[in-house]
Design an enzyme around this catalytic site. Sequence first.
Site, PDB file in Angstrom:
ATOM      1  N   LYS A 113      41.108  39.546  36.190  1.00  0.00           N
ATOM      2  CA  LYS A 113      41.269  40.789  35.437  1.00  0.00           C
ATOM      3  C   LYS A 113      42.702  41.015  34.972  1.00  0.00           C
ATOM      4  O   LYS A 113      42.936  41.731  34.009  1.00  0.00           O
ATOM      5  CB  LYS A 113      40.764  41.960  36.264  1.00  0.00           C
ATOM      6  CG  LYS A 113      39.262  41.898  36.487  1.00  0.00           C
ATOM      7  CD  LYS A 113      38.704  43.124  37.162  1.00  0.00           C
ATOM      8  CE  LYS A 113      37.188  43.045  37.258  1.00  0.00           C
ATOM      9  NZ  LYS A 113      36.713  42.012  38.213  1.00  0.00           N
TER      10      LYS A 113
HETATM   11  C1  LIG Z   1      35.445  41.469  38.180  1.00  0.00           C
HETATM   12  C2  LIG Z   1      35.226  40.145  38.819  1.00  0.00           C
HETATM   13  C3  LIG Z   1      34.111  39.345  38.510  1.00  0.00           C
HETATM   14  C4  LIG Z   1      33.018  39.791  37.574  1.00  0.00           C
HETATM   15  O1  LIG Z   1      33.451  39.883  36.250  1.00  0.00           O
HETATM   16  P1  LIG Z   1      32.575  40.675  35.164  1.00  0.00           P
HETATM   17  O2  LIG Z   1      33.417  40.741  33.975  1.00  0.00           O
HETATM   18  O3  LIG Z   1      32.298  42.014  35.782  1.00  0.00           O
HETATM   19  O4  LIG Z   1      31.330  39.903  34.970  1.00  0.00           O
HETATM   20  C5  LIG Z   1      34.005  38.098  39.101  1.00  0.00           C
HETATM   21  N1  LIG Z   1      34.926  37.665  39.985  1.00  0.00           N
HETATM   22  C6  LIG Z   1      36.005  38.398  40.319  1.00  0.00           C
HETATM   23  C7  LIG Z   1      36.969  37.875  41.306  1.00  0.00           C
HETATM   24  C8  LIG Z   1      36.202  39.669  39.752  1.00  0.00           C
HETATM   25  O5  LIG Z   1      37.266  40.402  40.086  1.00  0.00           O
END
Ligand SMILES: *Cc1c(COP(=O)(O)O)cnc(C)c1O
Length: 474
Positions: A113
Site C-alpha cells: 500500500k
Molecule cells: C491490503 C493488502 C492486500 C489486499 O489488497 P487489495 O487491494 O485489498 O486486494 C493483500 N496483502 C496485503 C499485505 C495488504 O496489505
Amino acid sequence: MRYLSTRGDHTPRRFCDILLEGLAPDGGLYLPSAYPTVDDQTLSAWRGLPYDDLAFEVLSLFIDDIPPDDLRDLVGRTYTADVFGSDEITPLRPLDDGVLLQGLSNGPTLAFKDIAMQLLGALFEYELARRGEELNILGATSGDTGSAAEYAMRGREGIRVFMLSPYGRMSPFQQAQMFSLRDANIHNIAVEGVFDDAQDIVKAVSGDLEFKRRLRIGTVNSINWARLLAQVVYYVAGYLRATSSNDQTVSFTVPSGNFGNVCAGHVARSMGVPISNLIVATNENNVLAEFFETGTYRVRGGAETHQTSSPSMDISKASNFERFIFDLVGRDTDRTQTLFGTSLREHGEFTVSPAEFDRIGTYGFLAGTSTHADRLAMIKRTWETDDVLVDPHTADGLTTARRLRRTGAVASEPMIVLETALPVKFAETITEAVGFQPERPPSLEGLEDLPRRVQVMPPDVDQVKDYIETHAGA
Ligand SMILES: *Cc1c(COP(=O)(O)O)cnc(C)c1O
C-alpha cells in the site's frame, strides 16, 4: 482525460476534481471515460526507463490537469531508492519454477500500500496548496492501511490524519509502527472496541455533513482512483522487466481482498499491456474466488468473515469490485446500478447473466483460494527451495499461482506473483511455518520500545468529534 461514475453520473471531471474524493455523489466509483492505450512503439520506448520515469509516462496518460514539470517532480520525489530500498522500486526475483516474485513491500511500512499511498501524499499536498485548502483525513484501520496512510502523510503541509484503530487488537508490530510516529499532524485514536466500532464511528462522523464540510474531512480509502492509478505502474514495470520483446505475454497472480490491487492489473491489461491472465488469490474469505467460479457475488456477514493468518485479505466485500463489473457489463450504468445499487443492497448478492459470465474469460481473470495450512506449507517450501522468506499474503498468491501452473490452467509463460508485505510484519505465522523469527531491517530494531503517541477513547462518536475539533485547527 475525463472521469465518470460507474452508476451514471456523467458530470465531466478531470483528475484533480476526483483526487480528494472517495465515492462519486451517486454512490458509484470513478473510472476514466475510456482507457488510454499503449501501442507497440510506446511500450518499446518504455523499456529500460527507471521506475520514476515510467511512472511519469503512465500517469501522464491519465492526468492532464497538473503541469508535466510538476507531475514529474512529484513522481521523482516519491519513487526514490531512499524510500523504497532500491532504484528498481519493485524488484523482480526469480524463484525455482519460472515464477517471479515482484517485491512491492519495500516502502516505509513494508506493505504494497505504500506504493500508492506515498504518491497520494505528494499529490494531496500539491493540490491542497494549489487550492489554498486544508484536509483532515479520517480513517479506521485494522493494520496496514492506517500505517501506510500515516507514513505517507506525516509532516505534510495542510494535511492532518485522524486514524482510529481497535485498542489492543492490532499486532504489536503494527501498533508500534503507527503509535511511534511523533509528527504533530498525525493523530492515533485507539478505540476501546473492535474494528467495526472504529469503522462505525468514521461513518457516523462522515455522515454528519455539516461537521464534514466545516472540518474539511476526507478519506484515503482503497476506492480512491489515484491510489489505483499509482498501482497500474508496477504492472507495466513488472511486464517490461520480465520480458525482452512485446510479443511475449506474462500473467500476474495477486493476493486479493478489496480487489484494489488486481483492479490496477485490469486497467493495465485494458491499456494493452500484454498480460494474459490476472489471477485473483484469496484466503478463506473467498468472496472473489467464488464469483469467478460461479458468477455469484455474495457479500459476507460479520459471522461469516474469518480471521485468518493473512489478515489484510479478511474482507466481507470487495469495495473496488464494481469497477470491473462495470467493464464486464459493457459499461452499462443502469445494469451496474441494478447489480450494486439494488440487488446487493436488497439481497446481499447478485449473479451475472450467463452471457456476462462467459465474457469473464476475455478479461483474463482466474481465481483460487488457499487456507492457513496452504500458507504454512508454501512459506516453508519457498524458504527451502528458493531461500526466500515470504509473508502469509504472498504465500496465498504463490499457492494459487503454483497450483494453476501445475494443473495447466495457465500457460507456461512468466508468472509474476505480487509480494504484498514483508514477513517481518507477521512474525508469528512465519515462526509457525519455519521455526524461526523473520529478520528485521536494521531501521526497525527496537521499534516496540520507542515512545508512543496515541489517544485511547471509548467508542463514542461525540468524543471523537470533540477531539477532531480541538486538534483540526479549523
Ligand atoms: C491490503 C493488502 C492486500 C489486499 O489488497 P487489495 O487491494 O485489498 O486486494 C493483500 N496483502 C496485503 C499485505 C495488504 O496489505
